[in-house]
Design a protein around this motif. Structure first.
Motif, PDB file in Angstrom:
ATOM      1  N   ILE A 229      -6.300  -4.752 -27.544  1.00 39.00           N
ATOM      2  CA  ILE A 229      -7.445  -4.227 -28.300  1.00 39.00           C
ATOM      3  C   ILE A 229      -8.517  -5.280 -28.518  1.00 39.00           C
ATOM      4  N   THR A 230      -8.131  -6.550 -28.643  1.00 35.96           N
ATOM      5  CA  THR A 230      -9.158  -7.579 -28.816  1.00 35.96           C
ATOM      6  C   THR A 230      -9.887  -7.867 -27.504  1.00 35.96           C
ATOM      7  N   SER A 231      -9.184  -7.779 -26.395  1.00 31.64           N
ATOM      8  CA  SER A 231      -9.855  -8.041 -25.115  1.00 31.64           C
ATOM      9  C   SER A 231     -10.736  -6.868 -24.695  1.00 31.64           C
ATOM     10  N   ASN A 232     -10.459  -5.675 -25.214  1.00 34.88           N
ATOM     11  CA  ASN A 232     -11.252  -4.496 -24.872  1.00 34.88           C
ATOM     12  C   ASN A 232     -12.343  -4.174 -25.893  1.00 34.88           C
ATOM     13  N   SER A 233     -12.476  -5.010 -26.924  1.00 40.49           N
ATOM     14  CA  SER A 233     -13.460  -4.754 -27.987  1.00 40.49           C
ATOM     15  C   SER A 233     -14.422  -5.927 -28.076  1.00 40.49           C
ATOM     16  N   GLN A 234     -15.679  -5.621 -27.970  1.00 40.83           N
ATOM     17  CA  GLN A 234     -16.696  -6.661 -28.088  1.00 40.83           C
ATOM     18  C   GLN A 234     -17.098  -6.800 -29.550  1.00 40.83           C
ATOM     19  N   VAL A 235     -16.931  -7.979 -30.100  1.00 38.27           N
ATOM     20  CA  VAL A 235     -17.303  -8.247 -31.491  1.00 38.27           C
ATOM     21  C   VAL A 235     -18.786  -8.600 -31.524  1.00 38.27           C
ATOM     22  N   ILE A 236     -19.540  -7.848 -32.365  1.00 41.39           N
ATOM     23  CA  ILE A 236     -20.987  -8.081 -32.421  1.00 41.39           C
ATOM     24  C   ILE A 236     -21.447  -8.578 -33.783  1.00 41.39           C
ATOM     25  N   GLY A 237     -20.542  -8.585 -34.749  1.00 44.69           N
ATOM     26  CA  GLY A 237     -20.895  -9.112 -36.063  1.00 44.69           C
ATOM     27  C   GLY A 237     -21.213  -8.079 -37.122  1.00 44.69           C
ATOM     28  N   ASP A 238     -21.257  -6.816 -36.746  1.00 46.21           N
ATOM     29  CA  ASP A 238     -21.452  -5.735 -37.710  1.00 46.21           C
ATOM     30  C   ASP A 238     -20.058  -5.202 -38.058  1.00 46.21           C
ATOM     31  N   ILE A 239     -19.677  -5.321 -39.317  1.00 51.92           N
ATOM     32  CA  ILE A 239     -18.315  -4.988 -39.743  1.00 51.92           C
ATOM     33  C   ILE A 239     -17.904  -3.580 -39.311  1.00 51.92           C
ATOM     34  N   GLU A 240     -18.718  -2.596 -39.607  1.00 53.04           N
ATOM     35  CA  GLU A 240     -18.345  -1.214 -39.287  1.00 53.04           C
ATOM     36  C   GLU A 240     -18.266  -0.991 -37.780  1.00 53.04           C
TER      37      GLU A 240
ATOM     38  N   ALA B 227     -15.165  -2.810 -36.483  1.00 54.05           N
ATOM     39  CA  ALA B 227     -13.956  -2.077 -36.872  1.00 54.05           C
ATOM     40  C   ALA B 227     -13.794  -0.825 -36.006  1.00 54.05           C
ATOM     41  N   ASN B 228     -14.891  -0.129 -35.755  1.00 57.68           N
ATOM     42  CA  ASN B 228     -14.834   1.071 -34.916  1.00 57.68           C
ATOM     43  C   ASN B 228     -14.413   0.722 -33.488  1.00 57.68           C
ATOM     44  N   ALA B 229     -14.944  -0.365 -32.952  1.00 56.47           N
ATOM     45  CA  ALA B 229     -14.568  -0.779 -31.595  1.00 56.47           C
ATOM     46  C   ALA B 229     -13.073  -1.081 -31.516  1.00 56.47           C
ATOM     47  N   LEU B 230     -12.550  -1.784 -32.518  1.00 62.69           N
ATOM     48  CA  LEU B 230     -11.109  -2.078 -32.551  1.00 62.69           C
ATOM     49  C   LEU B 230     -10.297  -0.791 -32.702  1.00 62.69           C
ATOM     50  N   TRP B 231     -10.763   0.098 -33.571  1.00 61.48           N
ATOM     51  CA  TRP B 231     -10.072   1.377 -33.813  1.00 61.48           C
ATOM     52  C   TRP B 231      -9.983   2.199 -32.522  1.00 61.48           C
ATOM     53  N   GLN B 232     -11.115   2.330 -31.843  1.00 59.29           N
ATOM     54  CA  GLN B 232     -11.140   3.126 -30.606  1.00 59.29           C
ATOM     55  C   GLN B 232     -10.275   2.487 -29.524  1.00 59.29           C
ATOM     56  N   SER B 233     -10.315   1.167 -29.446  1.00 57.46           N
ATOM     57  CA  SER B 233      -9.478   0.459 -28.477  1.00 57.46           C
ATOM     58  C   SER B 233      -7.998   0.644 -28.808  1.00 57.46           C
ATOM     59  N   ALA B 234      -7.673   0.662 -30.101  1.00 58.73           N
ATOM     60  CA  ALA B 234      -6.283   0.880 -30.529  1.00 58.73           C
ATOM     61  C   ALA B 234      -5.816   2.284 -30.162  1.00 58.73           C
ATOM     62  N   ILE B 235      -6.677   3.261 -30.299  1.00 59.68           N
ATOM     63  CA  ILE B 235      -6.327   4.628 -29.894  1.00 59.68           C
ATOM     64  C   ILE B 235      -6.132   4.691 -28.378  1.00 59.68           C
ATOM     65  N   ASP B 236      -7.016   4.038 -27.631  1.00 59.80           N
ATOM     66  CA  ASP B 236      -6.866   3.999 -26.167  1.00 59.80           C
ATOM     67  C   ASP B 236      -5.517   3.392 -25.778  1.00 59.80           C
ATOM     68  N   TRP B 237      -5.139   2.292 -26.453  1.00 61.15           N
ATOM     69  CA  TRP B 237      -3.857   1.653 -26.163  1.00 61.15           C
ATOM     70  C   TRP B 237      -2.701   2.620 -26.430  1.00 61.15           C
TER      71      TRP B 237
END
Length: 192
Positions: A75-86, A89-99
């Motif tokens: 999930i961390t390798s598939n999520s780009q962190v841009i600095g906006d908390i929400e 968090a959404n990118a990590l959440w969606q990546s976690a669902i994909d996993w």
């Protein structure tokens, strides 16, 4: 036999034990699965199993940490962190669902055992505060920015984990909705 070949052979046996334990724990449950049945399914001697793992408890806790690490890496390798908390968090959440959708057996293992007594407290703490440290950091950053409530981190982590398991249970029961953007968006909004 070279040292590299011997190490690979040992690693292959250990992985075979873990893969067999995963399948058996999910299909039969922890208590109905014997170490002998794990060894047989892995194609190794029971003594070989005990060489790698001193007990069935150590197998399940090791398996939990291995899968949690795979989950975190993905999930961390598939999520780009841009600095906006929400958005982060959404990118990590969606990546976690994909996993979860891509790894149904491992996700079923999490659904069955994440909250069970078979996973000891030290293992759960290692997973939450070590392997998933990036989530702790995201929560802390959100608290610093007054975006996330100032509740104890360990309680927030457990709540986040419970929300994720509930969403994944839904998508596991309704796999066709795992690709539906409105359901995916709603799952994050309920979490957020």
């Amino acid at each position: 036999m070279t040292i590299e070949h011997a190490v690979k052979k040992q690693t292959d046996k250990k992985n075979a034990i873990l893969d067999s334990a995963l399948a058996l724990f999910v299909s039969q449950g922890f208590h109905a699965t014997s170490t002998a049945s794990i060894a047989k399914a892995a194609g190794v001697a029971t003594g070989t199993l005990f060489h790698h793992f001193p007990s069935k408890d150590s197998i399940i806790n090791h398996l939990f940490l291995n899968i949690k690490q795979e989950f975190a890496n993905t999930i961390t390798s598939n999520s780009q962190v841009i600095g906006d908390i929400e958005l982060d968090a959404n990118a990590l959440w969606q990546s976690a669902i994909d996993w979860a959708i891509a790894q149904p057996l491992k996700q079923k293992f999490f659904l069955q055992f994440s909250l069970s007594a078979e996973i000891n407290v030290a293992t759960r703490q290692q997973a939450m505060n070590g392997i998933l440290r990036f989530i702790v950091e995201l929560i802390e950053k959100g608290q610093q920015q007054n975006i996330v409530a100032h509740y104890p981190i360990d309680l927030l982590l457990e709540n986040c984990h419970g929300q994720y398991l509930a969403a994944i249970r839904f998508f596991t029961d309704h796999p066709e909705l795992g690709k539906d953007a409105s359901h995916r968006h709603a799952s994050f909004q309920l979490f957020w």
